[in-house]
Design a protein around this motif. Structure first.
Motif, PDB file in Angstrom:
ATOM      1  N   ILE A   6     -42.875  24.634  24.888  1.00  0.00           N
ATOM      2  CA  ILE A   6     -43.975  24.205  25.624  1.00  0.00           C
ATOM      3  C   ILE A   6     -44.315  23.041  26.375  1.00  0.00           C
ATOM      4  CG2 ILE A   6     -44.727  22.916  23.420  1.00  0.00           C
ATOM      5  CD1 ILE A   6     -47.704  24.589  24.050  1.00  0.00           C
ATOM      6  N   THR A   7     -43.109  22.203  26.208  1.00  0.00           N
ATOM      7  CA  THR A   7     -43.037  21.021  26.749  1.00  0.00           C
ATOM      8  C   THR A   7     -42.646  21.127  28.204  1.00  0.00           C
ATOM      9  OG1 THR A   7     -40.920  20.521  25.662  1.00  0.00           O
ATOM     10  CG2 THR A   7     -42.774  19.366  24.829  1.00  0.00           C
ATOM     11  N   GLN A   8     -41.922  22.265  28.581  1.00  0.00           N
ATOM     12  CA  GLN A   8     -41.249  22.683  29.558  1.00  0.00           C
ATOM     13  C   GLN A   8     -42.174  23.614  30.485  1.00  0.00           C
ATOM     14  OE1 GLN A   8     -37.668  24.395  27.655  1.00  0.00           O
ATOM     15  NE2 GLN A   8     -36.681  23.256  29.435  1.00  0.00           N
ATOM     16  N   VAL A   9     -43.255  23.984  29.834  1.00  0.00           N
ATOM     17  CA  VAL A   9     -44.017  25.092  30.705  1.00  0.00           C
ATOM     18  C   VAL A   9     -44.799  24.500  31.959  1.00  0.00           C
ATOM     19  CG1 VAL A   9     -46.337  26.395  30.524  1.00  0.00           C
ATOM     20  CG2 VAL A   9     -44.679  26.447  28.781  1.00  0.00           C
ATOM     21  N   ARG A  10     -45.121  23.213  31.867  1.00  0.00           N
ATOM     22  CA  ARG A  10     -45.672  22.610  32.983  1.00  0.00           C
ATOM     23  C   ARG A  10     -44.871  22.595  34.061  1.00  0.00           C
ATOM     24  NH1 ARG A  10     -47.965  17.158  31.858  1.00  0.00           N
ATOM     25  NH2 ARG A  10     -49.623  18.150  30.732  1.00  0.00           N
ATOM     26  N   ASN A  11     -43.740  22.141  34.204  1.00  0.00           N
ATOM     27  CA  ASN A  11     -42.744  22.164  35.155  1.00  0.00           C
ATOM     28  C   ASN A  11     -42.267  23.498  35.652  1.00  0.00           C
ATOM     29  OD1 ASN A  11     -42.531  19.505  34.947  1.00  0.00           O
ATOM     30  ND2 ASN A  11     -40.760  19.347  33.643  1.00  0.00           N
ATOM     31  N   GLU A  12     -42.327  24.600  34.770  1.00  0.00           N
ATOM     32  CA  GLU A  12     -41.891  26.003  34.883  1.00  0.00           C
ATOM     33  C   GLU A  12     -43.007  26.973  35.264  1.00  0.00           C
ATOM     34  OE1 GLU A  12     -38.633  27.136  35.273  1.00  0.00           O
ATOM     35  OE2 GLU A  12     -37.918  25.218  35.101  1.00  0.00           O
ATOM     36  N   ALA A  29     -42.834  28.608  23.093  1.00  0.00           N
ATOM     37  CA  ALA A  29     -42.487  28.191  21.683  1.00  0.00           C
ATOM     38  C   ALA A  29     -42.964  26.657  21.515  1.00  0.00           C
ATOM     39  CB  ALA A  29     -40.931  28.282  21.461  1.00  0.00           C
ATOM     40  N   LYS A  30     -43.324  26.245  20.204  1.00  0.00           N
ATOM     41  CA  LYS A  30     -43.983  24.959  20.111  1.00  0.00           C
ATOM     42  C   LYS A  30     -43.238  24.682  18.650  1.00  0.00           C
ATOM     43  CE  LYS A  30     -47.925  22.106  19.662  1.00  0.00           C
ATOM     44  NZ  LYS A  30     -49.600  22.225  19.293  1.00  0.00           N
ATOM     45  N   LYS A  31     -42.560  23.478  18.825  1.00  0.00           N
ATOM     46  CA  LYS A  31     -41.773  23.263  17.731  1.00  0.00           C
ATOM     47  C   LYS A  31     -40.763  24.341  16.809  1.00  0.00           C
ATOM     48  CE  LYS A  31     -44.991  19.645  16.254  1.00  0.00           C
ATOM     49  NZ  LYS A  31     -45.974  19.163  15.280  1.00  0.00           N
ATOM     50  N   GLY A  32     -40.379  24.887  17.796  1.00  0.00           N
ATOM     51  CA  GLY A  32     -39.313  26.046  17.510  1.00  0.00           C
ATOM     52  C   GLY A  32     -39.919  27.511  17.094  1.00  0.00           C
ATOM     53  N   LYS A  33     -41.562  27.478  17.036  1.00  0.00           N
ATOM     54  CA  LYS A  33     -42.299  28.479  16.606  1.00  0.00           C
ATOM     55  C   LYS A  33     -42.699  29.187  17.812  1.00  0.00           C
ATOM     56  CE  LYS A  33     -45.653  30.296  13.547  1.00  0.00           C
ATOM     57  NZ  LYS A  33     -47.055  29.941  12.735  1.00  0.00           N
ATOM     58  N   ASN A  34     -42.610  30.719  18.048  1.00  0.00           N
ATOM     59  CA  ASN A  34     -43.153  31.271  19.250  1.00  0.00           C
ATOM     60  C   ASN A  34     -44.841  31.522  19.059  1.00  0.00           C
ATOM     61  OD1 ASN A  34     -40.735  31.766  20.188  1.00  0.00           O
ATOM     62  ND2 ASN A  34     -40.437  33.827  19.246  1.00  0.00           N
TER      63      ASN A  34
END
Length: 85
Positions: A6-12, A29-34
């Protein structure tokens, strides 16, 4: 299917949406959970139609159950039983 943190979504986001346009699904995924998925409109329409068809089948089952003198349950209870509420 691609998975992305989720931390990469904005850039991608532009790339994710472009891939969805070409029917490629992306899992977020957030904290390794889909936790979510980005899908194309064609997939969304298919899911909507599937959901509508399922509702029709459940309604028909509920109507048939009302005819039977045995125990009856409401459509909402039936949907809850099948995990649809």
């Amino acid at each position: 299917m691609n998975a992305i943190a989720i931390t990469q979504v904005r850039n991608e986001l532009s790339n994710i949406v472009n891939r969805a346009f070409f029917n490629e699904r992306t899992i977020i995924a957030k904290k390794g959970k889909n936790v979510a998925a980005v899908i194309g409109m064609e997939d969304l329409e298919f899911l909507k139609n599937l959901d509508d068809a399922e509702d029709m089948v459940l309604a028909e089952m509920a109507d048939e159950a009302m005819i039977d003198p045995g125990e009856n349950i409401s459509l909402q209870e039936m949907k809850k039983h099948f995990g649809r509420c």
